[in-house]
Write an enzyme that holds these catalytic residues in place. Sequence first.
Site, PDB file in Angstrom:
ATOM      1  N   GLU A 151       0.847  -1.203   0.000  1.00  0.00           N
ATOM      2  CA  GLU A 151       0.000   0.000   0.000  1.00  0.00           C
ATOM      3  C   GLU A 151       0.880   1.251   0.000  1.00  0.00           C
ATOM      4  O   GLU A 151       1.903   1.292   0.660  1.00  0.00           O
ATOM      5  CB  GLU A 151      -0.891  -0.032   1.248  1.00  0.00           C
ATOM      6  CG  GLU A 151      -1.794   1.152   1.403  1.00  0.00           C
ATOM      7  CD  GLU A 151      -2.683   1.337   0.177  1.00  0.00           C
ATOM      8  OE1 GLU A 151      -3.432   0.420  -0.169  1.00  0.00           O
ATOM      9  OE2 GLU A 151      -2.610   2.431  -0.438  1.00  0.00           O
ATOM     10  N   PHE A 152       0.414   2.279  -0.724  1.00  0.00           N
ATOM     11  CA  PHE A 152       1.204   3.509  -0.828  1.00  0.00           C
ATOM     12  C   PHE A 152       0.452   4.750  -0.347  1.00  0.00           C
ATOM     13  O   PHE A 152       0.892   5.873  -0.572  1.00  0.00           O
ATOM     14  CB  PHE A 152       1.667   3.720  -2.284  1.00  0.00           C
ATOM     15  CG  PHE A 152       2.524   2.604  -2.793  1.00  0.00           C
ATOM     16  CD1 PHE A 152       3.887   2.585  -2.542  1.00  0.00           C
ATOM     17  CD2 PHE A 152       1.970   1.547  -3.506  1.00  0.00           C
ATOM     18  CE1 PHE A 152       4.691   1.552  -2.986  1.00  0.00           C
ATOM     19  CE2 PHE A 152       2.759   0.497  -3.956  1.00  0.00           C
ATOM     20  CZ  PHE A 152       4.120   0.498  -3.703  1.00  0.00           C
ATOM     21  N   ARG A 154      -1.163   7.881   1.718  1.00  0.00           N
ATOM     22  CA  ARG A 154      -0.624   8.809   2.713  1.00  0.00           C
ATOM     23  C   ARG A 154      -1.737   9.151   3.694  1.00  0.00           C
ATOM     24  O   ARG A 154      -2.864   9.429   3.267  1.00  0.00           O
ATOM     25  CB  ARG A 154      -0.160  10.112   2.047  1.00  0.00           C
ATOM     26  CG  ARG A 154       1.011   9.940   1.111  1.00  0.00           C
ATOM     27  CD  ARG A 154       1.130  11.107   0.178  1.00  0.00           C
ATOM     28  NE  ARG A 154      -0.064  11.249  -0.663  1.00  0.00           N
ATOM     29  CZ  ARG A 154      -0.269  12.237  -1.520  1.00  0.00           C
ATOM     30  NH1 ARG A 154       0.616  13.187  -1.657  1.00  0.00           N
ATOM     31  NH2 ARG A 154      -1.368  12.299  -2.250  1.00  0.00           N
ATOM     32  N   ASN A 208       9.706   3.860  -0.287  1.00  0.00           N
ATOM     33  CA  ASN A 208       9.728   4.671   0.940  1.00  0.00           C
ATOM     34  C   ASN A 208      11.141   5.136   1.284  1.00  0.00           C
ATOM     35  O   ASN A 208      11.341   6.276   1.717  1.00  0.00           O
ATOM     36  CB  ASN A 208       9.112   3.892   2.108  1.00  0.00           C
ATOM     37  CG  ASN A 208       7.613   4.119   2.191  1.00  0.00           C
ATOM     38  OD1 ASN A 208       7.041   4.763   1.317  1.00  0.00           O
ATOM     39  ND2 ASN A 208       6.972   3.606   3.215  1.00  0.00           N
ATOM     40  N   PHE A 249       8.459  16.318  -2.893  1.00  0.00           N
ATOM     41  CA  PHE A 249       9.325  15.870  -1.794  1.00  0.00           C
ATOM     42  C   PHE A 249      10.636  16.636  -1.726  1.00  0.00           C
ATOM     43  O   PHE A 249      11.678  16.088  -1.399  1.00  0.00           O
ATOM     44  CB  PHE A 249       9.572  14.352  -1.883  1.00  0.00           C
ATOM     45  CG  PHE A 249       8.558  13.591  -1.096  1.00  0.00           C
ATOM     46  CD1 PHE A 249       7.266  13.467  -1.559  1.00  0.00           C
ATOM     47  CD2 PHE A 249       8.876  13.046   0.131  1.00  0.00           C
ATOM     48  CE1 PHE A 249       6.308  12.808  -0.807  1.00  0.00           C
ATOM     49  CE2 PHE A 249       7.931  12.381   0.888  1.00  0.00           C
ATOM     50  CZ  PHE A 249       6.646  12.264   0.411  1.00  0.00           C
ATOM     51  N   LEU A 250      10.576  17.918  -2.069  1.00  0.00           N
ATOM     52  CA  LEU A 250      11.766  18.751  -1.938  1.00  0.00           C
ATOM     53  C   LEU A 250      11.489  19.920  -0.996  1.00  0.00           C
ATOM     54  O   LEU A 250      12.042  20.997  -1.161  1.00  0.00           O
ATOM     55  CB  LEU A 250      12.222  19.257  -3.319  1.00  0.00           C
ATOM     56  CG  LEU A 250      12.902  18.234  -4.233  1.00  0.00           C
ATOM     57  CD1 LEU A 250      13.271  18.856  -5.573  1.00  0.00           C
ATOM     58  CD2 LEU A 250      14.166  17.646  -3.581  1.00  0.00           C
ATOM     59  N   GLY A 257       8.541  11.875   9.783  1.00  0.00           N
ATOM     60  CA  GLY A 257       8.111  11.104  10.952  1.00  0.00           C
ATOM     61  C   GLY A 257       7.023  10.168  10.487  1.00  0.00           C
ATOM     62  O   GLY A 257       6.961   9.801   9.312  1.00  0.00           O
ATOM     63  N   CYS A 260       5.415   5.205   8.893  1.00  0.00           N
ATOM     64  CA  CYS A 260       6.006   4.433   7.797  1.00  0.00           C
ATOM     65  C   CYS A 260       7.487   4.715   7.538  1.00  0.00           C
ATOM     66  O   CYS A 260       8.313   3.818   7.684  1.00  0.00           O
ATOM     67  CB  CYS A 260       5.209   4.668   6.525  1.00  0.00           C
ATOM     68  SG  CYS A 260       3.578   3.935   6.623  1.00  0.00           S
ATOM     69  N   LYS A 263      10.218   3.610  10.237  1.00  0.00           N
ATOM     70  CA  LYS A 263      10.351   2.161  10.455  1.00  0.00           C
ATOM     71  C   LYS A 263      10.741   1.429   9.166  1.00  0.00           C
ATOM     72  O   LYS A 263      11.492   0.461   9.211  1.00  0.00           O
ATOM     73  CB  LYS A 263       9.073   1.580  11.071  1.00  0.00           C
ATOM     74  CG  LYS A 263       7.972   1.233  10.094  1.00  0.00           C
ATOM     75  CD  LYS A 263       6.868   0.432  10.751  1.00  0.00           C
ATOM     76  CE  LYS A 263       5.668   0.291   9.826  1.00  0.00           C
ATOM     77  NZ  LYS A 263       5.884  -0.501   8.624  1.00  0.00           N
TER      78      LYS A 263
HETATM   79  N1  LIG Z   1      -0.430   4.126   7.914  1.00  0.00           N
HETATM   80  C1  LIG Z   1       0.014   4.335   6.707  1.00  0.00           C
HETATM   81  O1  LIG Z   1       0.028   5.475   6.222  1.00  0.00           O
HETATM   82  C2  LIG Z   1       0.515   3.197   5.859  1.00  0.00           C
HETATM   83  C3  LIG Z   1       0.720   3.403   4.486  1.00  0.00           C
HETATM   84  C4  LIG Z   1       1.179   2.347   3.703  1.00  0.00           C
HETATM   85  C5  LIG Z   1       1.449   1.119   4.297  1.00  0.00           C
HETATM   86  N2  LIG Z   1       1.262   0.951   5.638  1.00  0.00           N
HETATM   87  C6  LIG Z   1       1.530  -0.382   6.212  1.00  0.00           C
HETATM   88  O2  LIG Z   1       0.269  -1.045   6.389  1.00  0.00           O
HETATM   89  C7  LIG Z   1       0.264  -1.828   7.584  1.00  0.00           C
HETATM   90  C8  LIG Z   1      -0.843  -1.395   8.501  1.00  0.00           C
HETATM   91  O3  LIG Z   1      -0.601  -0.062   8.906  1.00  0.00           O
HETATM   92  P1  LIG Z   1      -1.685   0.807   9.706  1.00  0.00           P
HETATM   93  O4  LIG Z   1      -1.089   2.154   9.901  1.00  0.00           O
HETATM   94  O5  LIG Z   1      -2.989   0.660   9.043  1.00  0.00           O
HETATM   95  O6  LIG Z   1      -1.696  -0.017  11.101  1.00  0.00           O
HETATM   96  P2  LIG Z   1      -2.576   0.259  12.400  1.00  0.00           P
HETATM   97  O7  LIG Z   1      -1.671  -0.025  13.550  1.00  0.00           O
HETATM   98  O8  LIG Z   1      -3.240   1.581  12.307  1.00  0.00           O
HETATM   99  O9  LIG Z   1      -3.714  -0.862  12.328  1.00  0.00           O
HETATM  100  C9  LIG Z   1      -3.480  -2.238  12.432  1.00  0.00           C
HETATM  101  C10 LIG Z   1      -4.779  -2.897  12.903  1.00  0.00           C
HETATM  102  O10 LIG Z   1      -4.626  -4.334  12.861  1.00  0.00           O
HETATM  103  C11 LIG Z   1      -5.369  -4.877  13.951  1.00  0.00           C
HETATM  104  N3  LIG Z   1      -4.940  -6.270  14.212  1.00  0.00           N
HETATM  105  C12 LIG Z   1      -3.829  -6.720  14.842  1.00  0.00           C
HETATM  106  N4  LIG Z   1      -3.819  -8.068  14.880  1.00  0.00           N
HETATM  107  C13 LIG Z   1      -4.947  -8.498  14.252  1.00  0.00           C
HETATM  108  C14 LIG Z   1      -5.492  -9.789  13.962  1.00  0.00           C
HETATM  109  N5  LIG Z   1      -4.870 -10.916  14.331  1.00  0.00           N
HETATM  110  N6  LIG Z   1      -6.674  -9.850  13.303  1.00  0.00           N
HETATM  111  C15 LIG Z   1      -7.328  -8.715  12.939  1.00  0.00           C
HETATM  112  N7  LIG Z   1      -6.837  -7.456  13.180  1.00  0.00           N
HETATM  113  C16 LIG Z   1      -5.672  -7.356  13.829  1.00  0.00           C
HETATM  114  C17 LIG Z   1      -5.075  -3.906  15.078  1.00  0.00           C
HETATM  115  O11 LIG Z   1      -6.015  -4.026  16.131  1.00  0.00           O
HETATM  116  C18 LIG Z   1      -5.162  -2.567  14.340  1.00  0.00           C
HETATM  117  O12 LIG Z   1      -6.468  -2.030  14.375  1.00  0.00           O
HETATM  118  C19 LIG Z   1       1.681  -1.687   8.160  1.00  0.00           C
HETATM  119  O13 LIG Z   1       2.481  -2.717   7.676  1.00  0.00           O
HETATM  120  C20 LIG Z   1       2.150  -0.352   7.594  1.00  0.00           C
HETATM  121  O14 LIG Z   1       3.551  -0.272   7.506  1.00  0.00           O
HETATM  122  C21 LIG Z   1       0.780   1.955   6.427  1.00  0.00           C
END
Ligand SMILES: NC(=O)c1ccc[n+]([C@@H]2O[C@H](COP(=O)([O-])OP(=O)(O)OC[C@H]3O[C@@H](n4cnc5c(N)ncnc54)[C@H](O)[C@@H]3O)[C@@H](O)[C@H]2O)c1
Length: 437
Positions: A151-152, A154, A208, A249-250, A257, A260, A263
């Site tokens: 997923e990409f 923002r 990223n 992005f400049l 922060g 994403c 980490k």
């Molecule tokens: N947040 C972003 O902007 C973004 C963008 C692109 C990719 N990502 C990636 O996507 C992934 C998710 O990120 P996020 O920010 O949505 O995470 P988040 O922490 O906001 O949400 C994760 C959810 O998963 C749930 N969960 C945990 N274990 C579970 C299980 N066994 N069954 C069902 N639900 C469960 C948690 O309760 C939580 O609600 C990560 O790998 C992140 O790096 C995030």
Amino acid sequence: MKVAILGTGYVGLSTGVSLAEIGHQVCCIDVDEAKINQLQQGISPIYEPGMEEFLTRNIAAGRLRFTTSHRQGVAGAEIVILAVGTPQREDGSADLTYLVEAAKDLAAYLEQETIVVIKSTVPVGTNDEVRKILEANCHEDVSVKMVANPEFLRQGSALKDTLEADRIIIGSDHQQAASKVKEMYSPLKVPCMLTSVRSAEMIKYASNAFLATKISFINAVANLCEAVGADVTDVAKGMGMDKRIGNHFLNAGIGYGGSCFPKDVKALWHTTRNEEVDFGVLAETMRINDEQQVRLVKKTLKRFAGDVSGKKIAMLGLSFKPETDDMREAPSIKIAQELTKLGAHVAAYDPVATKNAKRVIGESISYADTLLEAVTDADAVLVVTEWQEMKQMDIASLGEVMKQVIIFDGRNCLDEEQLRNCKNIEYHPIGRPAIIT
Ligand SMILES: NC(=O)c1ccc[n+]([C@@H]2O[C@H](COP(=O)([O-])OP(=O)(O)OC[C@H]3O[C@@H](n4cnc5c(N)ncnc54)[C@H](O)[C@@H]3O)[C@@H](O)[C@H]2O)c1
């Protein structure tokens, strides 16, 4: 199509409502009961523009459901999407505990032919590992086909980014599974790129890491601009006019922060170490960012001749970026901690992130209910997040409430013309000449 999604965070929820919006039958599953209760009532647990309208519309149309039951959620699904968190471990590697648990939760309920899509950001090789977990725990008649679909989006524009993405990456070693996932997304009219599982996993990290490096690069240029008397805004504009560089992005500032970039760069760095591949630029990207996050503190300290104890510093913005209440790895955390250590009194204001900030930063700083309350009697203002409210603040009237108008703009977001028209102000941006009137 019937789709189940595990994890209703930023990614799972945005994906769920978007797939429902384009006509699929979607069931979102989460282990967090409180979250599911809110979602069932059409209340979004996260601040994300447009989310509640999408929720109510699709729940009412019967296309979107929420449950804590993996059995109910997965029943009859042709495609199951894993979108749980993959935070960082202490050593910087990706923590796959939630993903492994989710795979185990899921395995028992898989039906004969299920396509399992990993949307979470995961290190190369993880799809293979998850397939093994699923196969070890599911019924022997079940055949699992994995698709890596990073997923990409923002935060702050998650729905728009999902519905109008630049690309959809579909990585699979099964052509049929890849075609099915492509078909699921087809109403979006977004270009799809089909590739191998491992290349798809790598595309996410490489993207990223590249964006983070672009940010650290321009921040290093900004620091040099300050030293030699150039203006980084003009420098970035001039660079960006070259199509090979591009103008996104400049923006110089106080670094990246969020949940994403920090980490993901660390996780990729960890992979390079494991594989013994030299990729030193990643280490520099992280080092520059760490220093940049406290650049405003250093500037403030210098301005007050090395002593900020007893000074009231107004910190405008807490979330890692505007239009979100997410505090994960927000630069405001480090800034608040450093200023407090130096004896300053920090009064913070954010339009939506205060509740989350209190959990992360605690009570060592005070939290204002309004921008005006934060800046009243302040010795200096630090602009940390470029919310519209900060950009549009009436700078001329700051003189009526602040002890002296000294502004450190960590996002270069205040209006230069307005600043020049104000009397008795000091304005210190990043990588640009100060304005003193
Ligand atoms: N947040 C972003 O902007 C973004 C963008 C692109 C990719 N990502 C990636 O996507 C992934 C998710 O990120 P996020 O920010 O949505 O995470 P988040 O922490 O906001 O949400 C994760 C959810 O998963 C749930 N969960 C945990 N274990 C579970 C299980 N066994 N069954 C069902 N639900 C469960 C948690 O309760 C939580 O609600 C990560 O790998 C992140 O790096 C995030």
